[in-house]
Design a protein around this motif. Structure first.
Motif, short mmCIF file in Angstrom:
data_model
loop_
_atom_site.label_atom_id
_atom_site.label_comp_id
_atom_site.label_asym_id
_atom_site.label_seq_id
_atom_site.Cartn_x
_atom_site.Cartn_y
_atom_site.Cartn_z
N PRO A 50 0.82 -1.21 0.00
CA PRO A 50 0.00 0.00 0.00
C PRO A 50 0.85 1.26 0.00
CG PRO A 50 -0.49 -1.39 1.91
CD PRO A 50 0.66 -2.00 1.20
N PRO A 51 0.32 2.34 -0.56
CA PRO A 51 1.04 3.62 -0.55
C PRO A 51 1.12 4.20 0.86
CG PRO A 51 -1.17 3.91 -1.44
CD PRO A 51 -0.99 2.44 -1.21
N PRO A 52 1.99 5.18 1.07
CA PRO A 52 2.20 5.75 2.41
C PRO A 52 0.96 6.37 3.05
CG PRO A 52 3.93 6.46 0.91
CD PRO A 52 2.93 5.73 0.08
N ASP A 53 0.00 6.81 2.24
CA ASP A 53 -1.19 7.44 2.81
C ASP A 53 -2.19 6.43 3.37
OD1 ASP A 53 -1.76 6.66 0.17
OD2 ASP A 53 -3.30 8.18 -0.06
N VAL A 54 -1.92 5.14 3.23
CA VAL A 54 -2.75 4.09 3.81
C VAL A 54 -2.16 3.79 5.19
CG1 VAL A 54 -3.49 1.69 3.58
CG2 VAL A 54 -3.39 3.16 1.56
N VAL A 55 -2.79 4.36 6.24
CA VAL A 55 -2.20 4.29 7.58
C VAL A 55 -2.98 3.42 8.57
CG1 VAL A 55 -0.94 6.46 7.35
CG2 VAL A 55 -3.25 6.46 8.28
N THR A 56 -4.24 3.13 8.30
CA THR A 56 -5.03 2.28 9.19
C THR A 56 -5.58 1.09 8.40
OG1 THR A 56 -7.14 3.37 8.75
CG2 THR A 56 -5.78 4.29 10.55
N LEU A 57 -6.13 0.13 9.12
CA LEU A 57 -6.76 -1.00 8.43
C LEU A 57 -7.95 -0.53 7.61
CD1 LEU A 57 -6.62 -3.86 11.07
CD2 LEU A 57 -5.02 -3.32 9.26
N ALA A 58 -8.69 0.45 8.09
CA ALA A 58 -9.81 0.99 7.32
C ALA A 58 -9.31 1.59 6.01
CB ALA A 58 -10.57 2.04 8.13
N LYS B 221 -14.99 -8.36 10.10
CA LYS B 221 -13.98 -8.17 11.14
C LYS B 221 -12.63 -8.14 10.45
CE LYS B 221 -16.49 -9.29 14.97
NZ LYS B 221 -16.93 -8.18 15.73
N LEU B 222 -11.67 -7.48 11.08
CA LEU B 222 -10.31 -7.40 10.55
C LEU B 222 -9.33 -7.95 11.57
CD1 LEU B 222 -10.38 -3.83 8.98
CD2 LEU B 222 -10.80 -6.02 7.85
N SER B 223 -8.32 -8.60 11.05
CA SER B 223 -7.27 -9.15 11.89
C SER B 223 -5.93 -8.61 11.41
CB SER B 223 -7.30 -10.68 11.78
OG SER B 223 -6.14 -11.24 12.33
N ARG B 224 -5.11 -8.20 12.37
CA ARG B 224 -3.75 -7.74 12.07
C ARG B 224 -2.81 -8.71 12.76
NH1 ARG B 224 0.27 -4.44 14.53
NH2 ARG B 224 1.43 -3.30 12.95
N ASP B 225 -2.01 -9.41 11.98
CA ASP B 225 -1.06 -10.38 12.52
C ASP B 225 -1.73 -11.34 13.51
OD1 ASP B 225 1.00 -9.36 10.93
OD2 ASP B 225 1.54 -7.87 12.43
N ALA B 226 -2.85 -11.92 13.06
CA ALA B 226 -3.59 -12.97 13.78
C ALA B 226 -4.31 -12.50 15.04
CB ALA B 226 -2.68 -14.15 14.08
N VAL C 127 -8.79 -6.88 15.55
CA VAL C 127 -8.54 -5.51 15.99
C VAL C 127 -9.59 -4.58 15.39
CG1 VAL C 127 -6.05 -5.83 16.31
CG2 VAL C 127 -6.92 -5.15 14.08
N PRO C 128 -9.73 -3.38 15.96
CA PRO C 128 -10.65 -2.39 15.39
C PRO C 128 -10.17 -1.90 14.03
CG PRO C 128 -10.01 -1.79 17.64
CD PRO C 128 -9.14 -2.93 17.21
N TRP C 129 -11.11 -1.39 13.25
CA TRP C 129 -10.79 -0.89 11.91
C TRP C 129 -9.81 0.28 11.93
CZ3 TRP C 129 -13.33 -1.68 6.91
CH2 TRP C 129 -14.04 -2.88 6.86
N ASP C 130 -9.75 1.03 13.01
CA ASP C 130 -8.86 2.20 13.06
C ASP C 130 -7.45 1.85 13.55
OD1 ASP C 130 -9.53 1.73 15.72
OD2 ASP C 130 -10.10 3.80 16.14
#
Length: 83
Positions: A22-30, A54-59, A62-65
């Motif tokens: 993703p480009p640098p302006d993509v900073v959150t999971l949302a 639902k979203l998962s970060r590294d298993a 987590v919240p979308w933000d």
């Protein structure tokens, strides 16, 4: 980073994952989900109501933000039914 798709979302997309940078302006999971949907019509259609996912970060669920920085894997999890 790897994006994983599960259950009926995987079936609709006909793939289980994507490798993305993703480009640098993509900073959150949302932001990541919005960026992915903008690049992929099939994903955009499948996620027409993103609030159900639902979203998962590294298993870890987590919240979308949640910040994206340092993530190795992100999973997009549709609602599941059980039996």
């Amino acid at each position: 980073m790897k994006v994983l798709y599960f259950a009926w979302l995987r079936e609709r997309l006909n793939r289980s994952s994507d490798e993305v940078a993703p480009p640098p302006d993509v900073v959150t999971l949302a932001d990541l989900v919005a960026w992915l949907r903008a690049r992929d019509e099939a994903l955009d259609l499948a996620m027409d109501d993103p609030t159900i996912f639902k979203l998962s970060r590294d298993a870890r669920i987590v919240p979308w933000d949640t910040p994206l920085a340092g993530a190795r894997t992100v999973a997009i999890l549709p609602p599941m039914t059980g039996g």
